[in-house]
Design a protein around this motif. Structure first.
Motif, PDB file in Angstrom:
ATOM      1  N   LYS A  24      -2.576 -16.871  29.705  1.00 48.81           N
ATOM      2  CA  LYS A  24      -4.040 -16.891  30.231  1.00 48.81           C
ATOM      3  C   LYS A  24      -5.313 -16.085  30.584  1.00 48.81           C
ATOM      4  CE  LYS A  24      -1.263 -19.315  34.397  1.00 48.81           C
ATOM      5  NZ  LYS A  24      -1.108 -19.129  35.749  1.00 48.81           N
ATOM      6  N   GLU A  25      -4.995 -14.765  29.877  1.00 53.46           N
ATOM      7  CA  GLU A  25      -6.135 -13.612  29.895  1.00 53.46           C
ATOM      8  C   GLU A  25      -6.461 -14.039  28.109  1.00 53.46           C
ATOM      9  OE1 GLU A  25      -4.765 -10.045  30.437  1.00 53.46           O
ATOM     10  OE2 GLU A  25      -4.080 -10.384  32.421  1.00 53.46           O
ATOM     11  N   VAL A  26      -5.902 -14.179  27.252  1.00 53.97           N
ATOM     12  CA  VAL A  26      -6.388 -14.409  26.234  1.00 53.97           C
ATOM     13  C   VAL A  26      -6.941 -16.015  25.752  1.00 53.97           C
ATOM     14  CG1 VAL A  26      -5.831 -14.334  23.488  1.00 53.97           C
ATOM     15  CG2 VAL A  26      -4.135 -12.612  25.439  1.00 53.97           C
ATOM     16  N   GLN A  27      -6.348 -16.889  26.538  1.00 56.19           N
ATOM     17  CA  GLN A  27      -7.234 -18.262  26.602  1.00 56.19           C
ATOM     18  C   GLN A  27      -8.534 -18.089  27.103  1.00 56.19           C
ATOM     19  OE1 GLN A  27      -4.730 -21.725  26.265  1.00 56.19           O
ATOM     20  NE2 GLN A  27      -3.104 -21.602  24.734  1.00 56.19           N
ATOM     21  N   ASN A  28      -8.277 -17.925  27.959  1.00 59.42           N
ATOM     22  CA  ASN A  28      -9.979 -18.006  28.612  1.00 59.42           C
ATOM     23  C   ASN A  28     -10.317 -16.904  28.336  1.00 59.42           C
ATOM     24  OD1 ASN A  28     -10.842 -18.704  31.907  1.00 59.42           O
ATOM     25  ND2 ASN A  28     -11.096 -16.378  32.102  1.00 59.42           N
ATOM     26  N   THR A  29     -10.716 -16.042  27.424  1.00 58.42           N
ATOM     27  CA  THR A  29     -10.959 -15.660  26.473  1.00 58.42           C
ATOM     28  C   THR A  29     -11.957 -16.182  25.069  1.00 58.42           C
ATOM     29  OG1 THR A  29     -10.426 -13.001  27.007  1.00 58.42           O
ATOM     30  CG2 THR A  29     -11.198 -13.220  25.457  1.00 58.42           C
ATOM     31  N   LEU A  30     -10.949 -16.953  24.397  1.00 59.34           N
ATOM     32  CA  LEU A  30     -11.195 -17.157  23.744  1.00 59.34           C
ATOM     33  C   LEU A  30     -11.454 -18.695  24.014  1.00 59.34           C
ATOM     34  CD1 LEU A  30      -7.795 -17.585  21.449  1.00 59.34           C
ATOM     35  CD2 LEU A  30      -9.967 -15.800  21.286  1.00 59.34           C
ATOM     36  N   ALA A  31     -11.865 -19.430  25.061  1.00 63.66           N
ATOM     37  CA  ALA A  31     -12.175 -20.726  25.703  1.00 63.66           C
ATOM     38  C   ALA A  31     -13.560 -20.478  25.838  1.00 63.66           C
ATOM     39  CB  ALA A  31     -12.040 -21.566  26.815  1.00 63.66           C
ATOM     40  N   GLN A  32     -14.021 -19.324  26.265  1.00 68.28           N
ATOM     41  CA  GLN A  32     -15.240 -18.507  26.299  1.00 68.28           C
ATOM     42  C   GLN A  32     -16.113 -18.623  24.904  1.00 68.28           C
ATOM     43  OE1 GLN A  32     -16.214 -16.422  29.851  1.00 68.28           O
ATOM     44  NE2 GLN A  32     -13.532 -16.325  30.017  1.00 68.28           N
ATOM     45  N   ASN A  33     -15.600 -18.373  23.931  1.00 65.99           N
ATOM     46  CA  ASN A  33     -15.676 -18.382  22.395  1.00 65.99           C
ATOM     47  C   ASN A  33     -16.109 -19.530  21.922  1.00 65.99           C
ATOM     48  OD1 ASN A  33     -16.444 -15.181  22.039  1.00 65.99           O
ATOM     49  ND2 ASN A  33     -15.059 -15.157  23.181  1.00 65.99           N
TER      50      ASN A  33
ATOM     51  N   TRP B 217       8.514 -13.264  19.511  1.00 61.89           N
ATOM     52  CA  TRP B 217       8.348 -14.027  21.243  1.00 61.89           C
ATOM     53  C   TRP B 217       7.452 -13.431  22.072  1.00 61.89           C
ATOM     54  CZ3 TRP B 217       7.618 -18.687  23.148  1.00 61.89           C
ATOM     55  CH2 TRP B 217       8.090 -18.541  24.520  1.00 61.89           C
ATOM     56  N   TYR B 218       7.292 -11.865  21.930  1.00 59.53           N
ATOM     57  CA  TYR B 218       5.990 -10.977  22.832  1.00 59.53           C
ATOM     58  C   TYR B 218       5.015 -11.939  22.481  1.00 59.53           C
ATOM     59  CZ  TYR B 218       9.836  -7.755  25.413  1.00 59.53           C
ATOM     60  OH  TYR B 218      10.755  -7.620  26.269  1.00 59.53           O
ATOM     61  N   PHE B 219       4.616 -11.636  20.824  1.00 59.52           N
ATOM     62  CA  PHE B 219       3.350 -11.927  20.673  1.00 59.52           C
ATOM     63  C   PHE B 219       3.274 -13.521  20.677  1.00 59.52           C
ATOM     64  CE2 PHE B 219       0.877 -14.226  17.431  1.00 59.52           C
ATOM     65  CZ  PHE B 219      -0.457 -13.000  17.269  1.00 59.52           C
ATOM     66  N   LEU B 220       3.770 -14.552  20.959  1.00 61.00           N
ATOM     67  CA  LEU B 220       3.118 -16.399  21.270  1.00 61.00           C
ATOM     68  C   LEU B 220       3.291 -15.941  22.902  1.00 61.00           C
ATOM     69  CD1 LEU B 220       4.998 -16.284  18.230  1.00 61.00           C
ATOM     70  CD2 LEU B 220       5.973 -18.785  19.684  1.00 61.00           C
ATOM     71  N   GLN B 221       4.176 -14.838  23.217  1.00 64.08           N
ATOM     72  CA  GLN B 221       3.571 -15.191  25.114  1.00 64.08           C
ATOM     73  C   GLN B 221       2.312 -15.093  25.212  1.00 64.08           C
ATOM     74  OE1 GLN B 221       6.385 -14.346  28.339  1.00 64.08           O
ATOM     75  NE2 GLN B 221       7.361 -13.477  26.044  1.00 64.08           N
ATOM     76  N   TRP B 222       1.804 -13.574  24.823  1.00 59.06           N
ATOM     77  CA  TRP B 222       0.534 -12.735  24.943  1.00 59.06           C
ATOM     78  C   TRP B 222      -0.473 -13.833  24.186  1.00 59.06           C
ATOM     79  CZ3 TRP B 222      -2.906 -11.435  21.095  1.00 59.06           C
ATOM     80  CH2 TRP B 222      -3.965 -10.794  21.300  1.00 59.06           C
TER      81      TRP B 222
END
Length: 424
Positions: free
Chosen positions: A327-336, A318-323
Motif C-alpha cells: 500500500k505505501e509504495v502504491q500510494n506514492t506511485l499513484a501520486q506520480n 517474495w519480500y520484494f514483491l510484497q514491498w
C-alpha cells in the motif's frame, strides 16, 4: 519518503511481529521492462534495501529487448533471474506451462507474508489475471489500457471537436492535415507484435471480435475487418513516417514533443507525457470514441511481478514483491501518475486529491474508471499458450494494410485457418 525511511529504522521485531530483515545480506536479481512504473521505482529501490537488508541487482531493457532477453534466460533455466515483470494477458498460460513461474500460493499463505499485506486488496479481476488453474503466478503492479489523447489547442485552432465516434476519426484527421500541415494528425503502434493492444478497441467498437459465434479464432468477421481497415488506413494516410517500426516509445515521444494531434496509446505513459513542457495545458485524455451505434468496449490490462520458477532465492524475492506492491509504495506511485492495482489506493483520498489538481489528471482518472468497469483483456485471437504467435499474425495483417500491400478483408480472411490452427 521520510516516513518510509523512519519505519525502516525500527527494529524488525517491532514491526507488527513480521521480520522484514530475515534475508539481510542476500542479493535478489530483477529484470524489468522500461515502463513508467519502472522509471518511478528505480528511484525508490534503496528504500527496500534499507528496510530489509536485501540488495538488488537490476537489469532494465526496452520492451522488445526485454522480451528477447527474458525468454533467453527462462528457456535456459537460469537461476540468476529471481524477479521479472510479466504481462499475464499475453503470456501467463505459456509461462506457467513451461514452469517459468514460481507458485506464490504457499508464500502467500505462509509465515513469509506480512499480515498487513492484504492480498484481497487487489481487485478480483487483477488477482484473477495472475492465476492459472490453482496457481498464483504473479502480483499486479498497475491497471492500464489504451486511451485517446488529443491536442485541445490544435482542435480549437482548427475549429474541431473531439470525434464523437470511430467513423469520424478519418474525417477529423483529414481536416487537421488541411488546417495545420506542421502537425501529424495521427500516431499509433505499427511494430509487429505490438499493435493488438491499441487495435482491440477499434475492433470491438466496430462490432467485431477475435472469435466467431462458435468460439473459433478468426479475424474474418465484418466488424473485425472494419476495425483493422480503419486502424491501418489512419496510419497509412495520416500517420508519421516509419509507423510500422513504432511501438509505444515512439508514439509517446511524438505526443510529448507536440508533433501529433491524436493517438490511442497506453494510460501507463500518462506520467511520462505530462513531464514534457506544455502537455499539461494542451493534451486532453479520454476513452477511445465508440462505434457509430454507441458500442464501447475498451482494452484494460495490468503488468505484474513474478518470481522465476528456477530462482534459488524465492522467499527473499517474495519480500520484494510484497514491498513493491504494498500500500505505501502504491500510494506514492499513484501520486506520480501510476494507476494503482490496489482498491484501497485507487479509491483513496490521496489519489483522488492528486487527480483533482489538474484537468488532464482528472480526465485520466475518469477514463481509467470507465475502462476498468467496461473493458476486456482479450485483444487477440484466444490461443492461450500461443498468444505471442497470434499477435504476430495479427500484426502482419495490420502492416499489410498500413503499407498498402493488401486490403483489410483479403489480408484478414487469408489467415483464418492459420489463427484457428494455433487454438486447435
Amino acid at each position: 519518503m521520510s516516513a518510509v525511511l523512519a519505519l525502516a529504522m525500527v527494529p524488525a521485531h517491532a514491526q507488527d511481529g513480521f521480520d522484514w530483515r530475515k534475508h539481510d545480506g542476500e542479493t535478489v536479481n530483477l529484470m524489468l521492462n522500461n515502463l513508467a512504473w519502472t522509471q518511478q521505482m528505480r528511484d525508490r529501490l534503496d528504500e527496500f534495501t534499507t528496510k530489509t537488508g536485501i540488495k538488488l541487482r537490476v537489469e532494465t531493457y526496452s520492451e522488445e529487448q526485454y522480451r528477447a532477453r527474458l525468454t533467453t534466460l527462462l528457456q535456459g533455466g537460469s537461476s540468476d533471474l529471481d524477479v521479472f515483470m510479466t504481462l499475464p494477458s499475453r503470456e501467463a498460460p505459456l509461462f506457467q506451462a513451461n514452469g517459468w513461474y514460481a507458485d506464490l500460493t504457499s508464500l502467500l499463505k505462509g509465515d513469509a507474508t506480512d499480515p498487513a499485506f492484504e492480498y484481497e486488496d487487489f481487485s478480483q479481476a487483477l488477482r484473477d489475471s495472475g492465476v492459472v488453474g490453482e496457481t498464483v503466478t504473479s502480483l499486479p503492479i498497475n491497471v492500464e489500457g489504451p486511451l485517446f489523447y488529443w491536442r485541445k489547442d490544435v482542435f480549437e485552432k482548427c475549429g474541431l471537436e473531439k470525434p464523437a465516434n470511430l467513423e469520424e476519426l478519418s474525417a477529423t484527421a483529414a481536416k487537421l492535415k488541411e488546417c495545420d500541415s506542421a502537425i501529424t494528425p495521427w500516431a499509433a503502434r505499427g511494430l509487429r507484435g505490438t499493435v493488438g493492444y491499441p487495435l482491440g478497441g477499434f475492433v470491438y467498437n466496430s462490432g467485431g471480435d477475435f472469435k466467431d459465434a462458435d468460439g473459433k479464432a478468426t479475424l474474418c468477421l465484418p466488424g473485425t475487418i472494419k476495425g483493422i481497415d480503419l486502424y491501418g488506413s489512419l496510419l497509412r494516410e495520416y500517420g508519421p513516417p516509419g509507423a510500422t517500426n513504432h511501438t509505444f516509445t515512439q508514439v509517446i515521444d511524438l505526443l510529448a514533443q507536440g508533433r501529433v494531434a491524436m493517438s490511442n496509446e497506453s494510460s501507463n505513459e500518462f506520467s511520462t507525457l505530462m513531464r514534457y513542457p506544455g502537455r499539461s495545458e494542451d493534451i486532453a485524455v479520454g476513452v477511445l470514441p465508440p462505434g457509430a451505434d454507441g458500442t464501447s468496449k475498451p482494452i484494460v490490462i495490468n503488468w505484474s511481478l513474478a518470481i522465476s520458477g528456477k530462482s534459488q532465492k524465492q522467499e527473499a524475492a517474495w519480500y520484494f514483491l510484497q514491498w513493491a506492491t504494498g500500500k505505501e509504495v502504491q500510494n506514492t506511485l499513484a501520486q506520480n501518475g501510476i494507476a494503482p492495482s490496489r482498491v484501497s489506493v485507487f479509491n483513496g483520498d490521496d489519489f483522488k486529491a492528486w487527480a483533482s489538481e489538474s484537468r488532464p489528471r482528472g480526465e485520466w482518472l475518469e477514463a481509467l474508471l470507465e475502462i476498468s468497469q467496461t473493458g476486456t483483456s482479450l485483444y487477440q485471437t484466444p490461443t492461450l499458450t500461443r498468444t505471442p504467435e497470434a499477435r504476430e499474425i495479427l500484426s502482419s495483417v495490420v502492416q499489410q494494410v498500413i503499407l498498402g500491400q493488401n486490403d483489410a478483408e483479403a489480408a484478414a480472411c487469408a489467415v483464418t485457418e492459420q489463427v484457428q490452427a494455433l487454438q486447435d
